[in-house]
Design an enzyme around this catalytic site. Structure first.
Site, PDB file in Angstrom:
ATOM      1  CG  HIS A 120      44.014  44.183  45.516  1.00  0.00           C
ATOM      2  ND1 HIS A 120      43.997  42.832  45.267  1.00  0.00           N
ATOM      3  CD2 HIS A 120      44.812  44.719  44.564  1.00  0.00           C
ATOM      4  CE1 HIS A 120      44.760  42.572  44.215  1.00  0.00           C
ATOM      5  NE2 HIS A 120      45.260  43.701  43.777  1.00  0.00           N
ATOM      6  CD  GLU A 178      53.053  44.866  41.010  1.00  0.00           C
ATOM      7  OE1 GLU A 178      53.703  43.987  41.619  1.00  0.00           O
ATOM      8  OE2 GLU A 178      51.821  44.980  41.099  1.00  0.00           O
ATOM      9  NE  ARG A 194      32.300  24.372  26.298  1.00  0.00           N
ATOM     10  CZ  ARG A 194      31.382  24.092  25.381  1.00  0.00           C
ATOM     11  NH1 ARG A 194      31.727  23.885  24.122  1.00  0.00           N
ATOM     12  NH2 ARG A 194      30.116  23.989  25.746  1.00  0.00           N
ATOM     13  CG  ASN A 198      49.108  37.833  45.818  1.00  0.00           C
ATOM     14  OD1 ASN A 198      48.708  38.447  44.848  1.00  0.00           O
ATOM     15  ND2 ASN A 198      49.003  36.514  45.916  1.00  0.00           N
ATOM     16  NE  ARG A 253      51.298  33.530  39.406  1.00  0.00           N
ATOM     17  CZ  ARG A 253      50.731  33.419  38.218  1.00  0.00           C
ATOM     18  NH1 ARG A 253      50.495  32.238  37.707  1.00  0.00           N
ATOM     19  NH2 ARG A 253      50.402  34.493  37.533  1.00  0.00           N
ATOM     20  CG  HIS A 294      49.209  42.789  45.314  1.00  0.00           C
ATOM     21  ND1 HIS A 294      50.564  43.039  45.459  1.00  0.00           N
ATOM     22  CD2 HIS A 294      48.950  42.908  43.984  1.00  0.00           C
ATOM     23  CE1 HIS A 294      51.090  43.290  44.257  1.00  0.00           C
ATOM     24  NE2 HIS A 294      50.135  43.233  43.357  1.00  0.00           N
ATOM     25  CD  GLU A 345      48.304  33.690  43.908  1.00  0.00           C
ATOM     26  OE1 GLU A 345      47.469  33.968  44.770  1.00  0.00           O
ATOM     27  OE2 GLU A 345      48.591  34.443  42.965  1.00  0.00           O
ATOM     28  CE  LYS A 371      47.644  35.452  40.496  1.00  0.00           C
ATOM     29  NZ  LYS A 371      47.909  36.400  41.589  1.00  0.00           N
ATOM     30  CG  HIS A 402      47.954  47.649  40.630  1.00  0.00           C
ATOM     31  ND1 HIS A 402      47.099  47.003  41.505  1.00  0.00           N
ATOM     32  CD2 HIS A 402      49.026  46.828  40.470  1.00  0.00           C
ATOM     33  CE1 HIS A 402      47.641  45.851  41.866  1.00  0.00           C
ATOM     34  NE2 HIS A 402      48.805  45.719  41.247  1.00  0.00           N
ATOM     35  CE  LYS A 456      53.722  37.005  37.371  1.00  0.00           C
ATOM     36  NZ  LYS A 456      52.737  38.081  37.241  1.00  0.00           N
TER      37      LYS A 456
END
Length: 360
Positions: A251, A184, A120, A244, A240, A247, A236, A142, A264, A226
């Protein structure tokens, strides 16, 4: 060595940036002598960097085990994550263990996700070794793995205890990985900072030559942006999501091409062109700004056109599965000018399709 901080109350953590800092005393904070830890890396980095990191961990009095995974985006899966969990159980790691991610975005994501669910939740430290992970993926908590039907669809938010950015690691990178990471960096400039974009236009060759002053300025600038964003919007829900940019389109390319066939950053570069073209078609982005974005990505050596074997219509099903889709509406991050971007819903599908076709 320079230090920044991600401010999240009790879960705040330092980002340390410098050359050769793996060898600094107490760099593996919050680990103390006698603590148990598990180093997670891949086969490529096991040959290049693992022994050096292992040596300094042991020298710091850490009881360290290791798990070595296969290298590549196609291995960012639940199967690989299970290998980490199995290694932790086999070596009898308890709830006070710390996972240490030595690698790029794939290793960082896998390690962070494993740390978030093992018993956990246990601590983890990021040692990002690629430019892409140093400026973006290692910061912000993330964590995720891919699914055949969509990228980063299974994951959690789980902040690291610290991020150790050793710029010397970049010397181990293949050149195309360095170029990929620059996508990026350019993304941050397009979204937040026109002066930084102008600086990149003037200094891109120096950055790519890994000139220490230039590359460290680049990394620090992105980390500052960031860190500030995460402090304002960890999960997000708001600002935030601007990160993206490119993206949703990118993606789609990665999933369609098969994980690992496009790096990427390469896919995100094309995605940013498609986003910029969408914005231009909507009348938001000036043609001159679009051309500057296109030219900087080209000069960096990044692709600006999507895969030839991928029709414009085939992007849409992937984009509809994107995590930013709400109530069946695609949400896109669009640049309004260099240094400013916003999130838009209800963009006409025909405009999206035209933007894709124009970038093929």
């Amino acid at each position: 060595m320079e230090q920044l901080k991600v401010i999240l109350g009790k879960r705040s953590y330092p980002i340390s940036i410098g050359a050769g800092i793996i060898q600094e005393d107490n760099i593996f904070w919050p680990l103390k002598p006698g603590n148990q830890a598990m180093l997670v890396t891949n086969k490529t980095l096991a040959n290049l960097l693992k022994d050096k990191v292992f040596y300094h961990l042991r020298k710091s009095g850490i009881k360290i085990d290791q798990v070595i995974l296969s290298d590549g985006e196609q291995y960012k899966s639940l199967n690989e994550m299970e290998l980490i969990i199995s290694a932790l159980l086999e070596k009898k790691h308890s709830r006070d263990t710390t996972l240490i991610a030595l690698g790029g975005g794939v290793i960082g994501d896998l390690t962070g996700f494993a740390a978030s669910v093992y018993q956990r939740g246990v601590r983890f430290i990021q040692i990002p070794t690629t430019l892409l992970s140093q400026v973006d993926a290692s910061i912000g908590g993330k964590t995720s793995v891919n699914h055949l039907l969509g990228k980063n669809m299974i994951g959690s938010f789980w902040q690291p205890s610290s991020v150790i950015i050793d710029i010397d690691c970049l010397k181990t990178l293949p050149y195309n990985e360095l170029v990929s990471g620059m996508a990026e960096v350019i993304k941050y400039a397009i979204i937040f900072d026109e002066n930084f974009f102008s600086w990149l236009e003037e200094n891109i060759e120096t950055v790519l030559s890994l000139d220490y002053k230039s590359i460290s300025y680049c990394i620090k600038k992105c980390c500052e942006l960031k860190a500030k964003l995460i402090s304002l919007d960890e999960r997000e829900n708001n600002f935030r999501a601007l990160l993206n940019l490119g993206h949703t389109y990118g993606h789609a390319i990665e999933v369609h091409a098969g994980y690992g066939n496009w790096l990427h950053g390469e896919a995100i570069s094309v995605g940013m062109i498609m986003s910029a073209r969408t914005s231009e078609l909507l009348g938001y982005l000036k043609k001159s700004d679009f051309k500057r974005i296109l030219m900087l990505l080209k000069r960096t050596g990044l692709p600006v056109k999507g895969p030839k074997n991928m029709s414009a219509a085939s992007y849409i099903p992937y984009m509809m599965r994107d995590k930013k889709v709400i109530s069946g509406e695609i949400r896109l991050v669009l640049p309004l000018s260099i240094g400013k971007a916003e999130i838009y819903s209800n963009v006409d599908k025909n405009i999206i399709l035209t933007a894709i076709k124009d970038s093929q």
